[in-house]
Design a protein around this motif. Structure first.
Motif, PDB file in Angstrom:
ATOM      1  N   THR A 122      35.351   0.590 -10.320  1.00 28.37           N
ATOM      2  CA  THR A 122      35.758   1.209  -9.082  1.00 28.37           C
ATOM      3  C   THR A 122      37.221   2.140  -9.556  1.00 28.37           C
ATOM      4  N   GLU A 123      37.004   3.287  -8.909  1.00 30.92           N
ATOM      5  CA  GLU A 123      38.061   4.412  -9.067  1.00 30.92           C
ATOM      6  C   GLU A 123      38.233   4.900  -7.710  1.00 30.92           C
ATOM      7  N   VAL A 124      39.268   4.105  -7.223  1.00 29.76           N
ATOM      8  CA  VAL A 124      39.700   4.301  -5.593  1.00 29.76           C
ATOM      9  C   VAL A 124      40.986   4.649  -5.654  1.00 29.76           C
ATOM     10  N   ASP A 125      41.448   5.901  -4.886  1.00 26.61           N
ATOM     11  CA  ASP A 125      42.701   6.473  -4.602  1.00 26.61           C
ATOM     12  C   ASP A 125      43.160   6.446  -2.987  1.00 26.61           C
ATOM     13  N   GLU A 126      43.828   5.689  -2.652  1.00 28.54           N
ATOM     14  CA  GLU A 126      44.090   5.691  -1.161  1.00 28.54           C
ATOM     15  C   GLU A 126      44.935   6.784  -0.645  1.00 28.54           C
ATOM     16  N   ASN A 127      45.568   7.789  -1.640  1.00 25.37           N
ATOM     17  CA  ASN A 127      46.228   8.734  -1.283  1.00 25.37           C
ATOM     18  C   ASN A 127      45.688  10.176  -1.264  1.00 25.37           C
ATOM     19  N   LEU A 128      44.414  10.229  -1.707  1.00 23.72           N
ATOM     20  CA  LEU A 128      43.767  11.557  -1.968  1.00 23.72           C
ATOM     21  C   LEU A 128      42.876  11.926  -0.838  1.00 23.72           C
ATOM     22  N   PRO A 129      42.593  12.959  -0.503  1.00 22.07           N
ATOM     23  CA  PRO A 129      41.757  13.220   0.732  1.00 22.07           C
ATOM     24  C   PRO A 129      40.189  13.182   0.077  1.00 22.07           C
ATOM     25  N   ARG A 130      39.468  12.806   1.036  1.00 25.15           N
ATOM     26  CA  ARG A 130      37.664  12.782   0.794  1.00 25.15           C
ATOM     27  C   ARG A 130      37.188  14.053   0.369  1.00 25.15           C
ATOM     28  N   GLN A 131      37.756  14.921  -0.376  1.00 14.85           N
ATOM     29  CA  GLN A 131      37.389  16.238  -0.715  1.00 14.85           C
ATOM     30  C   GLN A 131      36.814  16.587  -1.980  1.00 14.85           C
ATOM     31  N   PRO A 132      36.071  17.456  -2.398  1.00 10.11           N
ATOM     32  CA  PRO A 132      35.748  17.837  -3.830  1.00 10.11           C
ATOM     33  C   PRO A 132      36.669  17.966  -4.793  1.00 10.11           C
ATOM     34  N   GLU A 133      37.725  18.295  -4.331  1.00  7.89           N
ATOM     35  CA  GLU A 133      38.845  18.241  -5.583  1.00  7.89           C
ATOM     36  C   GLU A 133      39.110  16.798  -5.978  1.00  7.89           C
ATOM     37  N   SER A 134      39.183  15.883  -4.839  1.00  2.93           N
ATOM     38  CA  SER A 134      39.519  14.417  -5.201  1.00  2.93           C
ATOM     39  C   SER A 134      38.403  14.108  -6.118  1.00  2.93           C
ATOM     40  N   GLY A 135      37.163  14.560  -5.804  1.00  7.63           N
ATOM     41  CA  GLY A 135      35.998  13.835  -6.569  1.00  7.63           C
ATOM     42  C   GLY A 135      36.055  14.185  -8.169  1.00  7.63           C
ATOM     43  N   LYS A 136      36.726  15.290  -8.429  1.00  3.01           N
ATOM     44  CA  LYS A 136      37.002  15.771  -9.901  1.00  3.01           C
ATOM     45  C   LYS A 136      37.906  15.014 -10.449  1.00  3.01           C
ATOM     46  N   ILE A 137      39.099  14.807  -9.861  1.00  4.59           N
ATOM     47  CA  ILE A 137      40.337  14.141 -10.322  1.00  4.59           C
ATOM     48  C   ILE A 137      39.757  12.794 -10.417  1.00  4.59           C
ATOM     49  N   LEU A 138      39.298  12.004  -9.615  1.00  6.40           N
ATOM     50  CA  LEU A 138      38.639  10.520  -9.939  1.00  6.40           C
ATOM     51  C   LEU A 138      37.677  10.360 -11.166  1.00  6.40           C
ATOM     52  N   THR A 139      36.841  11.553 -11.023  1.00 10.54           N
ATOM     53  CA  THR A 139      35.852  11.116 -12.014  1.00 10.54           C
ATOM     54  C   THR A 139      36.638  11.349 -13.610  1.00 10.54           C
ATOM     55  N   GLU A 140      37.353  12.249 -13.693  1.00  8.76           N
ATOM     56  CA  GLU A 140      38.119  12.321 -14.619  1.00  8.76           C
ATOM     57  C   GLU A 140      38.641  11.285 -15.280  1.00  8.76           C
ATOM     58  N   ARG A 141      39.629  10.467 -14.153  1.00  9.37           N
ATOM     59  CA  ARG A 141      40.232   9.276 -14.529  1.00  9.37           C
ATOM     60  C   ARG A 141      39.306   8.069 -14.819  1.00  9.37           C
ATOM     61  N   LEU A 142      38.208   8.085 -14.179  1.00 14.47           N
ATOM     62  CA  LEU A 142      37.256   7.044 -14.511  1.00 14.47           C
ATOM     63  C   LEU A 142      36.670   7.160 -15.858  1.00 14.47           C
ATOM     64  N   LEU A 143      36.333   8.332 -16.146  1.00 15.08           N
ATOM     65  CA  LEU A 143      35.423   8.535 -17.579  1.00 15.08           C
ATOM     66  C   LEU A 143      36.605   8.442 -18.898  1.00 15.08           C
ATOM     67  N   ALA A 144      37.818   8.829 -18.467  1.00 18.00           N
ATOM     68  CA  ALA A 144      38.642   8.777 -19.493  1.00 18.00           C
ATOM     69  C   ALA A 144      39.019   6.911 -19.895  1.00 18.00           C
ATOM     70  N   ARG A 145      38.880   6.293 -18.848  1.00 18.10           N
ATOM     71  CA  ARG A 145      39.167   4.735 -19.307  1.00 18.10           C
ATOM     72  C   ARG A 145      37.621   4.078 -19.575  1.00 18.10           C
ATOM     73  N   SER A 146      36.515   4.435 -18.846  1.00 12.79           N
ATOM     74  CA  SER A 146      35.329   3.952 -19.007  1.00 12.79           C
ATOM     75  C   SER A 146      34.062   5.057 -19.356  1.00 12.79           C
ATOM     76  N   PRO A 147      34.154   5.423 -20.539  1.00 19.92           N
ATOM     77  CA  PRO A 147      33.349   6.531 -21.014  1.00 19.92           C
ATOM     78  C   PRO A 147      31.670   6.206 -20.934  1.00 19.92           C
ATOM     79  N   HIS A 148      31.680   4.721 -20.751  1.00 15.89           N
ATOM     80  CA  HIS A 148      30.250   4.393 -20.999  1.00 15.89           C
ATOM     81  C   HIS A 148      29.511   4.405 -19.572  1.00 15.89           C
ATOM     82  N   VAL A 149      30.329   4.458 -18.475  1.00 14.72           N
ATOM     83  CA  VAL A 149      29.677   4.665 -17.143  1.00 14.72           C
ATOM     84  C   VAL A 149      28.512   5.780 -17.268  1.00 14.72           C
TER      85      VAL A 149
END
Lengths: 340, 340
Positions: A223-250
């Protein structure tokens, strides 16, 4: 045309109408409220004077006597939201032809703000109140509303039944539908990306049921959940980058909503990855399908306009003491697009 | 939790509060209106009783005496629209903290509907009225509004100054910006695609200035306009197909808005054509940029949230008799994306 509104005038009163029509104020008052015997001739004179002076009978004040009002108070998270704009449009399509107006309050998922907004709206004596589920209503709100005589309906959440009526999908079902889809497609490295789950109980419910359904199938998720980001496209970008940086096998990601999923897709394409070959992407709510050019997002569509329409209809039924049952559950539809 | 709203109660009255607090109804009434001398001790008892009984002082009725109200009437074409949702959000961001509520009416660009909606809203004694330009207001609407004492502001159109104040872009400027961009890029076979121009004066103004600017440069354009289609992506598809069937040489298209432009782009990609190589595509309003995955649309961005915010601020100024000037003109910004 130049402005002719520069000089403000005081509003026309019943006294002005009476003077203009050559009758007493009492006669005007009785003509407006429909009480007492007034000759057709006098009525016509009063009508003509009202027309000419631009007098508008104050139905709010008039209706206070009868404990009814033409205003329906609606509280949604934000007016700047594709989902709630469409829902609101459905509500208005039913209430407007029946002479009701909606006054819109925004809660921004803040229980304190919701409480304040509703308290102010109550002072306007609404005929009914439409709330949105997901937000963690303050206990004081329930106390406040229990003392009111008007019907209270909740949209969006039919898993928690707290009010007179409830219209919307089962949020739990959403998570299950997406989980089942990914299981069927045999994805094994699954992740969830979201934001603000602590303030939006509906989004959290979708997430919880998504996770437990997969867990039952023996799949544990990232899971990659941020309590402080809005539920907008830009947040989707940021969190996908974070997720794949630590879990590239997803190889499959479910996003809180469609806008965030589009942000995720945009990040993947920027990095030369493709969906679903490298990573499958699944959103929720079906609000952005119509804006797709080449890539149709896989999502669970929720009938937004219908939720608003049924909410309006059920509120009218409650106002006529015709309400039956506790909820109307909207049908969900999995749309398999190009991304899974 | 199960519903505890099944049994409806009548609203708490001042009489209930008086009985509970052990004072006369007159004392409660004077305490609420702030008139007359009431001891702090009695005031506290009344407050406690109000709290306990859930009594809410009716500010609408209370305020009628002072000819003021906390309600601002806003009429927009539709609540289910990205542009007006964002504008409304800006309006609320200013009015809400000052204790005002917006009641939303939808005109659907129908002058008769707009007139009816406003007439009903006037009965609620709004503190101010915010209208949207573009729609062809009925002459009777001007007559009706001239007799009112509340300030009237128009959003979206600052080319036609009919009310107390006006906030928005110059729609004429939009057409000129797009024309200049296409001239600079040396496109020669230019077309315009739109819908419902006869009912939306703002869209028509953009179109007219686009055409005349190009005409001044010696370029005559093709037009594909349908009066009966909605201004949605699907219509953009249909009209692009119609246009290219009869005029396959067209190499640049300006669309009424971004959603229609996205529909056009989607049609082009389906047909194996690409933008801008085969056909350049330019939209208007900047409402869909954030949903783009791979293809960033060229468009003229209009500051939607700011228009709402400034409208709210200017209305407050008018309410305080501080209004100066007739309009605030929003800045437009050409965004050159991947499609021109």
């Amino acid at each position: 045309m130049t402005s002719s509104f520069g000089t403000r005038k005081r509003n026309t009163t019943q006294a002005d109408v009476a003077k203009h029509a050559g009758v007493s104020i009492m006669t005007v008052s009785r003509a407006l409220s429909g009480s007492g015997n007034i000759s057709p001739d006098t009525k016509e004179r009063i009508n003509n004077s009202m027309e000419e002076l631009g007098y508008v009978y104050n139905t709010v004040a008039g209706s206070l006597r009868n404990q009814s009002s033409s205003m329906v108070a609606v509280v949604i998270p934000s007016v700047n939201d594709l989902v709630f704009g469409e829902i609101l449009s459905g509500v208005n399509s039913v209430l407007r032809p029946k002479g009701y107006f909606t006054t819109i309050g925004e809660s921004f998922f803040d229980p304190e703000e919701e409480f304040k907004v509703i308290k102010s709206m109550l002072a306007m004596q609404p005929a009914g109140i439409i709330l949105t589920g997901g937000i963690h209503h303050k206990p004081e709100l329930f106390d406040l509303l229990k003392k009111r005589s008007c019907p209270i309906l909740q949209m969006w959440d039919t898993d928690n039944l707290n009010f007179d009526y409830h219209v919307g999908p089962s949020q739990r079902e959403v998570g299950q539908i997406v989980a089942d889809h990914l299981i069927e497609k045999k994805y094994e490295y699954i992740a969830y990306i979201g934001a603000e789950l602590s303030i939006d109980g509906c989004a959290d419910q979708r997430f919880q049921s998504f996770r437990s359904r997969l867990s039952e199938a023996g799949i544990s998720i990232e899971t990659e959940v941020d309590e402080n980001l809005p539920r907008q496209p830009e947040s989707g970008k940021i969190l996908t980058e974070r997720l794949l940086a630590r879990s590239p096998h997803v190889n499959a990601i479910h996003y809180l909503n469609d806008p965030m999923a589009l942000g995720g897709l945009s990040y993947l394409f920027d990095k030369g990855l493709s969906a679903p070959k490298d990573v499958a992407v699944v959103g929720f709510n079906g609000s952005t399908q119509k804006f797709s050019i080449r890539t149709r997002l896989t999502t669970v569509d929720v009938p937004k306009y219908e939720i608003g329409k049924v909410s309006g209809e059920k509120l009218l039924a409650l106002l006529n003491d015709e309400g039956e049952g506790q909820f109307y559950r909207s049908e969900l539809r999995l749309i398999v697009g190009d991304t899974s």
